[in-house]
Design an enzyme around this catalytic site. Sequence first.
Site, PDB file in Angstrom:
ATOM      1  N   THR A 189       0.828  -1.209   0.000  1.00  0.00           N
ATOM      2  CA  THR A 189       0.000   0.000   0.000  1.00  0.00           C
ATOM      3  C   THR A 189       0.862   1.258   0.000  1.00  0.00           C
ATOM      4  O   THR A 189       1.889   1.282   0.659  1.00  0.00           O
ATOM      5  CB  THR A 189      -0.812   0.028   1.314  1.00  0.00           C
ATOM      6  OG1 THR A 189      -1.566  -1.157   1.377  1.00  0.00           O
ATOM      7  CG2 THR A 189      -1.687   1.252   1.426  1.00  0.00           C
ATOM      8  N   VAL A 218     -12.054  -6.379   1.823  1.00  0.00           N
ATOM      9  CA  VAL A 218     -11.606  -4.992   1.989  1.00  0.00           C
ATOM     10  C   VAL A 218     -10.610  -4.975   3.141  1.00  0.00           C
ATOM     11  O   VAL A 218     -10.839  -5.607   4.171  1.00  0.00           O
ATOM     12  CB  VAL A 218     -12.803  -4.065   2.295  1.00  0.00           C
ATOM     13  CG1 VAL A 218     -12.338  -2.675   2.689  1.00  0.00           C
ATOM     14  CG2 VAL A 218     -13.742  -3.987   1.084  1.00  0.00           C
ATOM     15  N   GLY A 219      -9.511  -4.273   2.951  1.00  0.00           N
ATOM     16  CA  GLY A 219      -8.487  -4.209   3.992  1.00  0.00           C
ATOM     17  C   GLY A 219      -8.598  -2.961   4.846  1.00  0.00           C
ATOM     18  O   GLY A 219      -9.645  -2.307   4.906  1.00  0.00           O
ATOM     19  N   THR A 240       0.684   0.159   6.459  1.00  0.00           N
ATOM     20  CA  THR A 240       0.811  -0.714   5.300  1.00  0.00           C
ATOM     21  C   THR A 240       1.055  -2.127   5.817  1.00  0.00           C
ATOM     22  O   THR A 240       1.471  -2.307   6.955  1.00  0.00           O
ATOM     23  CB  THR A 240       1.973  -0.253   4.391  1.00  0.00           C
ATOM     24  OG1 THR A 240       2.058  -1.110   3.252  1.00  0.00           O
ATOM     25  CG2 THR A 240       3.296  -0.255   5.118  1.00  0.00           C
ATOM     26  N   GLY A 243      -3.651  -5.910   6.377  1.00  0.00           N
ATOM     27  CA  GLY A 243      -4.717  -5.025   6.820  1.00  0.00           C
ATOM     28  C   GLY A 243      -5.535  -5.589   7.959  1.00  0.00           C
ATOM     29  O   GLY A 243      -6.011  -4.844   8.826  1.00  0.00           O
TER      30      GLY A 243
END
Length: 330
Positions: A189, A218-219, A240, A243
């Site tokens: 990320t 979804v993180g 980052t 997640g």
Amino acid sequence: MDTRRSFIKKSAVLIPAISVANSVFSKEIMQEKMIPVVISTWNHGLPANEAAWQILEKGGWSLDAVEAGVRVPEADPEVITVGYGGIPDANGKVTLDACIMDEKGRAGSVTFLESIKHPISVARLVMEITPHVMLSGDGALKFALQNGFKKDNLLTPKMNAEWKKWKKEKKAFSSKINIENQHEDNHDTIGMLAIDSAGRISGACTTSGMGFKLHGRVGDSPIIGAGLFVDGEVGGAVATGSGELVMKTLGSFLVVELMRNGKSPSEACEEAVRRIAHKIPDYQNHQVGFIALKKNGEYGSSCIQPGFNFALKTNAETKLVDVEAWMKTL
Ligand code: GLY
């Protein structure tokens, strides 16, 4: 797949040698040296910081800077963990998560968004023109299209081939990510924090998430307080890595609250990593990195495993900073 860590050397985070003296003179020196400032995760942060700097050096708003900054890896097909060219999910779809936050605590977010190259700009629009914070999936896509965004095919031939290989090998899903020398580079990320010359802090976070994740996953990156948190009176933090670990501990909010209570950015990030280690039994199999920026421009970082770095740009320096792994200090 990605050689970005081939030049990583281990070393401690370099905190600027600025004393916290109370005199007006030392405060002025600190402001001059430290603001504006931009920091962002991983080495794809270097070109991202350059784009942000073009706005910061002209006295522009940090919100414009962080948006412009993270749009660089979003558009770069060589960055396989953000935006266009990102690793697809288990169904071969590139699904994107992003959020943005400014110094007033305004926030916008999109999750599970397909076919839009710049989710960060959609997140900003959610913040600016809706009464909501987060839009998801089809709803986020429709909102983007209604507001002038164009559909793109985000799956590059290279990533399509990787997905087909992954399907054929029937490789079990791996959550071992971003751990140096394990060649599991599936998860980088970009999170960015910036303070402009007026002292306003903003942050942005955008990702294609975990490679070959379950469709719909979804993180932390679009979750305000997990992947990103900014409080204009204190500072900001972004995360980052895995997640799920960050979501379970609301890492970025925790870092900002620890700074509010007097910890330095590095101490706060380290405490957030320690919290993960304390709460999550298999934390050794994961990487999480935090970066944090106090409103006076002081910055810091911590991570679980070796291999994490962040990019820094100020008037005085432009560099990549290798972060000492918390596990190495045990
Ligand atoms: N940290 C990004 C994600 O887990 O999706």
